[in-house]
Structures are given as structure tokens and as C-alpha cells.
Write an enzyme that holds these catalytic residues in place. Structure first.
Site, PDB file in Angstrom:
ATOM      1  CG  ASP A   1      -1.940   1.092   1.135  1.00  0.00           C
ATOM      2  OD1 ASP A   1      -2.660   1.198   0.134  1.00  0.00           O
ATOM      3  OD2 ASP A   1      -1.950   1.912   2.080  1.00  0.00           O
TER       4      ASP A   1
ATOM      5  CG  HIS B   1      -5.927  -2.335  -0.076  1.00  0.00           C
ATOM      6  ND1 HIS B   1      -5.063  -1.684  -0.928  1.00  0.00           N
ATOM      7  CD2 HIS B   1      -5.542  -2.005   1.181  1.00  0.00           C
ATOM      8  CE1 HIS B   1      -4.207  -0.978  -0.214  1.00  0.00           C
ATOM      9  NE2 HIS B   1      -4.486  -1.154   1.066  1.00  0.00           N
TER      10      HIS B   1
HETATM   11  O1  LIG Z   1      -5.031   4.908  -0.271  1.00  0.00           O
HETATM   12  C1  LIG Z   1      -4.440   3.877  -0.074  1.00  0.00           C
HETATM   13  N1  LIG Z   1      -4.844   2.939   0.838  1.00  0.00           N
HETATM   14  C2  LIG Z   1      -6.053   3.153   1.613  1.00  0.00           C
HETATM   15  C3  LIG Z   1      -7.220   2.499   0.924  1.00  0.00           C
HETATM   16  C4  LIG Z   1      -7.062   0.989   1.092  1.00  0.00           C
HETATM   17  C5  LIG Z   1      -8.253   0.271   0.532  1.00  0.00           C
HETATM   18  C6  LIG Z   1      -8.400   0.145  -0.846  1.00  0.00           C
HETATM   19  C7  LIG Z   1      -9.490  -0.535  -1.377  1.00  0.00           C
HETATM   20  C8  LIG Z   1     -10.444  -1.068  -0.519  1.00  0.00           C
HETATM   21  C9  LIG Z   1     -10.293  -0.952   0.868  1.00  0.00           C
HETATM   22  C10 LIG Z   1      -9.204  -0.271   1.389  1.00  0.00           C
HETATM   23  N2  LIG Z   1      -3.315   3.539  -0.759  1.00  0.00           N
HETATM   24  C11 LIG Z   1      -2.647   4.434  -1.671  1.00  0.00           C
HETATM   25  C12 LIG Z   1      -1.207   3.975  -1.752  1.00  0.00           C
HETATM   26  C13 LIG Z   1      -0.394   4.877  -2.652  1.00  0.00           C
HETATM   27  C14 LIG Z   1      -1.014   4.986  -4.032  1.00  0.00           C
HETATM   28  O2  LIG Z   1      -0.341   6.034  -4.685  1.00  0.00           O
HETATM   29  C15 LIG Z   1       0.853   5.642  -5.358  1.00  0.00           C
HETATM   30  C16 LIG Z   1       0.533   5.692  -6.823  1.00  0.00           C
HETATM   31  C17 LIG Z   1       0.400   6.927  -7.446  1.00  0.00           C
HETATM   32  F1  LIG Z   1       0.468   8.023  -6.688  1.00  0.00           F
HETATM   33  C18 LIG Z   1       0.189   7.007  -8.817  1.00  0.00           C
HETATM   34  C19 LIG Z   1       0.090   5.834  -9.555  1.00  0.00           C
HETATM   35  C20 LIG Z   1       0.183   4.576  -8.926  1.00  0.00           C
HETATM   36  C21 LIG Z   1       0.397   4.537  -7.555  1.00  0.00           C
HETATM   37  F2  LIG Z   1       0.471   3.392  -6.907  1.00  0.00           F
HETATM   38  C22 LIG Z   1      -2.484   5.350  -3.961  1.00  0.00           C
HETATM   39  C23 LIG Z   1      -3.277   4.405  -3.050  1.00  0.00           C
END
Ligand SMILES: O=C(NCCCc1ccccc1)N[C@H]1CC[C@H](OCc2c(F)cccc2F)CC1
Length: 336
Positions: free
Chosen positions: A117, A313
Site C-alpha cells: 500500500d 487490497h
Molecule cells: O489509499 C491507499 N490505501 C487506503 C485504501 C485501502 C483500501 C483500498 C481498497 C479497498 C479498501 C481499502 N493507498 C494508496 C497507496 C499509494 C497509491 O499512490 C501511489 C501511486 C500513485 F500516486 C500514482 C500511480 C500509482 C500509484 F500506486 C495510492 C493508493
């Protein structure tokens, strides 16, 4: 298979150290094999998680002969939680990982670095800022994303233009609403449960990537099948070690897009790539990070191995044995 760590599990040590003037607490697990230690693995968790999020992987990696160091990242659990968002840039967190790792491997040593994550985003940047530290790097769920070459665009602008719709919840997470409305142990526990996919009697959900937290549903949700009552209580206890608003520091990871962009320009100008061996395991049903987001990674990671798990996730816990098998196979090839 090994049993996952329980809260306060006696098989590992709970230690802390000072980095950049902040307390970093971490789990230290030593190899459980008689053979000589194979090396040190550092694991970086995401949001909303803890070092405890790696509970399926830690005993497994210890049994494969590795020392495992797993920090509560800045803003979480037993580590410090400075309020200023500037403390949470990828460049500063990368420096913290380097400093923590070098306490165990010395000035010339190397580690294997793994992330999930936001921890996955951090490990890709750590591998770019400190390539000499990293023997190999892996990420579960989070693909590598190249430093932007062009001008800066806010997430609002990007989403209004119809891109990254799966990141729309981050517009809510950047703002004050979640930390303001989820304060106190019961509300923090309901927030954590919603993020782990708890659902209500009419199958209501408390979190959707297109929307964010649906606050009116939080009290209706049954406990997520991904967490035991003891595990969910442990998460709530750890998040409540910090004063209200307990989620302010963890949400700072969503407020560093502009400073991260400014730091990334240096990496972009140097044309830095991920040249060491890399493993990316995609979670086929991750609604925030769907497999399509990793298209084209090979051009930035020439030594990339790909894996996948049929998980949401929360792949580390939902498909812990499958994740462990794929990491284990990749490690075996590294050690040949
Ligand atoms: O928000 C996050 N986790 C909380 C939500 C978890 C969850 C998801 C689905 C269902 C239930 C819970 N994680 C972030 C981690 C960094 C990511 O950004 C990096 C990035 C970029 F900026 C651009 C391109 C690709 C890339 F990976 C963006 C998601």
C-alpha cells in the site's frame, strides 16, 4: 504453515529507536532456522495499518532464515506522530528507512525491502534515493509510478479530467472531514473496520473508492471477516495511543502530493530507475490499485518479477500463504 503473529506475540521483540529526532518503534524478528542468517528484511506498512499488518509474513520470513525489521511508520502506533505534513514526504521517509536499516546492517550492508500500500510507494522511492542500501525490493498491491516529468496537477484537477477515478476517495482523505468525524476509540474502531471491508445487514459498506468514508453507515457495520475481534481491538488500541484527532498523522500521507512532486523532479532529472531485482504482486480485486495501474512497469524495473493474488487490497492477511509462497520463491532465486 506458521501461525500469524498475535498482538504482543512473544516470538518477536518490540523495540524502538530515535530517527530524525522521532521515536520509531519496530518489531524485530530473528531467524528461527539453525542455518546462518540469510540477511535482513525491512517491511513497510500502509494506510490505515501498523507493523502488525505484516503478521502473516513475519514468522514465515523468520523461518526462511531472515532477520525481519518492521517499523510502525511515522504517525502510527508506538512511533511518534508529528502533526506537520512536511514530515511525511517520500524523501524523508526513505531517509528514515535508510537510517533504521543501517542500525542493523551497518554503513556498507544491504537489506531486502518490502512494502504494502503506501508502504509500497515508499519502498519504490527508497530504492531510488538509496539504491546502494537495497539488495532487492518488493511491493504488494502498489505498482511503481514514475516521477512526473511535466507540470504539477492537483488530484482534483486530474479526477475532474476523468482520470484516476479509483483515487477519488483521496480527495476526502486529503481534507479535514475524516479526522474530525472519526475521533475517540469507538469511532476510530468503526473507521478501521470499514476500511477492512466490514458490511451491514443490508450489505451497506462504510468505504468506497469512488466516494470515501460513508459516515452514516459506520455504526451499522458488522466486523470485517478479515479481522478477529482481538485483532481489531489491537488496531484500535494502537491508533488511540495518539491523542485525538487520532487519524490526523496517518492521513498526512495523503497530503504530501505537492512536496513529493517537488522532490521527484530531482529523481526524474537524474533518470533514476529501479535497477535492482524487484517483485511486484498485484491484488486482482484491489479497488484502489487495480492490476491495470501496473501496466508498463517493466520499462522502469528491468529486473521485474510479477506475481498476483486473488485478493482485495488486504492481500497480506486475506491471502497470506499465497503472498508468502510468491515472496519465498523470489527470495530463493535471489540467493542462488
Ligand atoms: O489509499 C491507499 N490505501 C487506503 C485504501 C485501502 C483500501 C483500498 C481498497 C479497498 C479498501 C481499502 N493507498 C494508496 C497507496 C499509494 C497509491 O499512490 C501511489 C501511486 C500513485 F500516486 C500514482 C500511480 C500509482 C500509484 F500506486 C495510492 C493508493
Amino acid at each position: 504453515m506458521m501461525e500469524r503473529l498475535a498482538p504482543n506475540d512473544p516470538r518477536v521483540q518490540y523495540e524502538s529507536t530515535s530517527i530524525r529526532g522521532y521515536k520509531y518503534a519496530y518489531i524485530r524478528g530473528e531467524p528461527t532456522t539453525d542455518a546462518a542468517p540469510k540477511g535482513t528484511i525491512v517491511l513497510v506498512h500502509g494506510f490505515p495499518d501498523l507493523s502488525f499488518g505484516w503478521r502473516h509474513q513475519i514468522p514465515f520470513l523468520m523461518s526462511r532464515g531472515y532477520r525481519v525489521i518492521v517499523p510502525d511508520m511515522l504517525g502510527y502506533g508506538r512511533s511518534d506522530a508529528p502533526a506537520a505534513l512536511e514530515e511525511y514526504t517520500f524523501k524523508k521517509l526513505s531517509g528514515d528507512i535508510n537510517e533504521l536499516a543501517r542500525k542493523f546492517v551497518g554503513p556498507e550492508g544491504q537489506i531486502i525491502l518490502g512494502g504494502h500500500d503506501w508502504g509500497g510507494a515508499v519502498v519504490w522511492r527508497t530504492a531510488m534515493w538509496y539504491p546502494e542500501l537495497i539488495k532487492a525490493v518488493f511491493s504488494v498491491c502498489t505498482p511503481y509510478h514514475a516521477p512526473t516529468q511535466g507540470e504539477y496537477h492537483s488530484l482534483q484537477t486530474i479526477i475532474d479530467a476523468g482520470h484516476l477515478r479509483n483515487f477519488a476517495y483521496q480527495l476526502q482523505f486529503e481534507g479535514p472531514e475524516v479526522e474530525t468525524r472519526c475521533q475517540g476509540r469507538e469511532k476510530v474502531k468503526q473507521f478501521l473496520n470499514s476500511m477492512h471491508g466490514g458490511f451491514g445487514p443490508q450489505r451497506e459498506v462504510g468505504f468506497r473508492t469512488e466516494q470515501g468514508i460513508i459516515f452514516e453507515n459506520l455504526p451499522k457495520l458488522n466486523r470485517s471477516a478479515l479481522l478477529s475481534e482481538e485483532e481489531l481491538d489491537h488496531y484500535a488500541d494502537q491508533y488511540c495511543l495518539h491523542p485525538a484527532p487520532e487519524l490526523h498523522a496517518p492521513l498526512n500521507y495523503y497530503r504530501t502530493r505537492k512536496p513529493n512532486y517537488d522532490d521527484d523532479r530531482v529523481l526524474a532529472e537524474k533518470g533514476v530507475k529501479i535497477d535492482m531485482p524487484a517483485l511486484f504482486i498485484t491484488a486482482l480485486r484491489d479497488s484502489a490499485l487495480p492490476p491495470r495501474m501496473s501496466e508498463g512497469m517493466e520499462q522502469y524495473c528491468p529486473q521485474l518479477t510479477r506475481g498476483e493474488v486473488d485478493a482485495s487490497h488486504w492481500a497480506l492477511t486475506q491471502t497470506g500463504d499465497d503472498v508468502n509462497r510468491q515472496i519465498g520463491d523470489w527470495l530463493n532465486k535471489l540467493e542462488l
